[in-house]
Structures are given as C-alpha cells and as structure tokens.
Design an enzyme around this catalytic site. Structure first.
Site, PDB file in Angstrom:
ATOM      1  CG  ASP A  14      -2.079   0.920   1.095  1.00 47.57           C
ATOM      2  OD1 ASP A  14      -2.296   1.462  -0.006  1.00 47.57           O
ATOM      3  OD2 ASP A  14      -2.787   1.126   2.100  1.00 47.57           O
ATOM      4  CG  ASN A  16       2.212   1.572  -5.316  1.00 47.69           C
ATOM      5  OD1 ASN A  16       3.110   1.376  -4.514  1.00 47.69           O
ATOM      6  ND2 ASN A  16       1.762   0.629  -6.122  1.00 47.69           N
ATOM      7  NE  ARG A  27      -4.174   7.002  -7.238  1.00 47.34           N
ATOM      8  CZ  ARG A  27      -4.100   6.553  -5.989  1.00 47.34           C
ATOM      9  NH1 ARG A  27      -3.873   7.392  -5.012  1.00 47.34           N
ATOM     10  NH2 ARG A  27      -4.269   5.276  -5.717  1.00 47.34           N
ATOM     11  CG  HIS A  31       0.059   2.178  -9.509  1.00 47.25           C
ATOM     12  ND1 HIS A  31      -0.131   1.830  -8.190  1.00 47.25           N
ATOM     13  CD2 HIS A  31      -1.060   2.854  -9.872  1.00 47.25           C
ATOM     14  CE1 HIS A  31      -1.320   2.269  -7.784  1.00 47.25           C
ATOM     15  NE2 HIS A  31      -1.896   2.897  -8.784  1.00 47.25           N
ATOM     16  CG  LEU A 125       9.716 -17.271  -3.838  1.00 50.56           C
ATOM     17  CD1 LEU A 125       9.724 -17.136  -2.314  1.00 50.56           C
ATOM     18  CD2 LEU A 125      10.028 -15.914  -4.444  1.00 50.56           C
ATOM     19  NE  ARG A 178      -2.985  -1.672   4.474  1.00 46.64           N
ATOM     20  CZ  ARG A 178      -4.261  -1.692   4.131  1.00 46.64           C
ATOM     21  NH1 ARG A 178      -5.063  -2.564   4.666  1.00 46.64           N
ATOM     22  NH2 ARG A 178      -4.732  -0.827   3.248  1.00 46.64           N
TER      23      ARG A 178
END
Ligand code: FPP
Length: 240
Positions: A14, A16, A27, A31, A125, A178
C-alpha cells in the site's frame, strides 16, 4: 519454519499513490516504481530462503478506482509479466495467480497462463500474485466447490474447507506485512492469517526495499508464536 525465517510471507503493498503525490507526480508513477520494488522483494525473498511470497496486487474492491487507473494497472501487469517471466524462471520462481482472474481482459489472462506454465516446475520460491482476490470470496468459492462435489453435504470441518482455498497447496502463512501506514487486513488472506504474525509499517510501498523486508523478518523472528499455549508450554515443547 527454518532458522526463524518465515516460510510464507504475504504483503499488502500500500502507498503507491501517496508516494507519487508527495513528489508532485501522477499516481501511476507510484505503481511503476511499485513494480520495481516488487521485483526487489522477490529477489530478496529468494536470497533469504523464504519459500512462499504472496503479494496483493489487485483487490476485488480495486475495480472501483477511476477507470483510467484500472486500465493503467492492467497494462502494467501485462508488461511486467511479459518482461519478468524469464528472470523469474532463471531464479527458480514458480509464479501462481490466486483470485478470480476470469474477470480480467483476455490479453492479461493469456500472459498469466503463459507465465504460470513456463515457471510451473520451479521450486525455490512460489510467488503468488493475488489479483481480483478477496478473502471472503476465497472462503465462499471453497464452500461452493465442496457443495458441488458432495450432494447433500450438511457440514464441513476446517481441514476440508482449507483444502479448497486458493492457498491449499501452500505452507501456512507465517508473516503478513502491510506497508503504507494503515493497520487493517482489508479482506486479504482472512482465513490464512488466523495465526500469522502481523507487521504494519508507515513506509510506503515504493520505499519498501530489501532492508525493510529484512527488518520485518528480524522482528518476526524475535516474536514467540503461542497458538493459545502459555510461554512455559512453548519452551517445554522446544526443549523436547
Ligand atoms: C497500492 O497503492 C497499489 C495497488 C493496489 C496497485 C498494484 C500494485 C503494484 C503496481 C505493485 C506491483 C505489483 C506487482 C506484483 C506487479 P495505492 O494505490 O493503494 O496507494 P495509496 O494508498 O497511496 O493510494
């Protein structure tokens, strides 16, 4: 869990938009940098020995963002997928999408299917990208699968329900991170987070680099997970 390195880490990426706006940029720039950070965190996870990393890329609620931003994100996912799949494969990363991907455009769905198929035999992974995912959706789709498979079903137990969640073949979630200052789970892995350690940081996702991940893991390693037992009982189990 080996040497206190969490086996399964999940991240709500959270911040970006706020990161970009703080710099007077659009914005969408946030991203773009967010994708660079995702790449860095995947590489760091491989090096640290994390076995499974689940990133929340697009929630069921994200469709409500301005259309321009949603289209930008779709395009960005396609570009990132096509560009990164080779490197992921080389690093032994198995890519898996979790969520209702049928809602995405066919170009994105094709890139997803291709990337999953190229990386399917890797085992260093597992990188899960949660896309059009919601925790309640996950539980409901699991219940619906069971109902469809077993006519007249009247009850279920935890193990049976968990076997139909999108995370069924993955290790238990150990650590949920977060970024971006909010302290909510926001309908992410709500069932899977039952015993996970939660780690919240004000750092915005484009600033969450490998040293931030190491910090989160160090703090995680120092916490004792009790699963409802007393500290004394845990020490005894560890000694035996
Ligand atoms: C969170 O910031 C960002 C998203 C929900 C969008 C998708 C994530 C990325 C582009 C990162 C890269 C991921 C992958 C796996 C390709 P926000 O827009 O909610 O920020 P805000 O809270 O500041 O508005």
């Amino acid at each position: 869990m080996k040497n206190n390195i969490p086996e399964h880490v999940a991240i709500i990426m959270d911040g970006n938009g706020r990161w970009a706006q703080a710099q007077g940029k659009k914005r969408t720039k946030g991203h773009k940098v967010g994708v660079d950070r995702a790449r860095e965190i995947v590489e760091a996870s491989v090096k640290l020995g994390v076995r499974c990393l689940t990133l929340f890329a697009f929630s069921s609620e994200n469709w409500n963002r301005p259309e321009e931003e949603v289209s930008f994100l779709m395009e960005l996912f396609i570009i990132a997928l096509n560009r990164e799949v080779k490197a992921l494969n080389k690093n032994g990363v198995k890519l898996k999408f979790i969520g209702d991907i049928g809602a995405f455009n066919s170009k994105l769905q094709q890139s997803i299917v291709k990337a999953e198929s190229i990386t399917k035999d890797n085992d260093r992974l597992t990188l899960n990208i949660a896309a059009n995912y919601g925790g309640r959706w996950d539980i409901i789709q699991a219940a619906n699968q069971l109902i469809a498979e077993t006519p007249g079903l009247s009850s279920v137990d935890e193990t049976t329900l968990a076997s139909k969640l999108v995370t069924a073949d993955l290790p238990e979630l150990d650590l949920l991170i977060r970024t971006g200052g909010e302290t909510r789970i926001s309908n992410f892995l709500i069932w899977q987070a039952a015993y996970a350690e939660l780690y919240f940081t004000d750092t915005l996702w484009p600033d969450f680099d490998s040293s931030e991940l190491e910090k989160a893991i160090t703090i995680f390693s120092g916490r004792q997970r009790r699963y409802g037992l007393t500290g004394e009982q845990i020490t005894k189990t560890e000694e035996s």
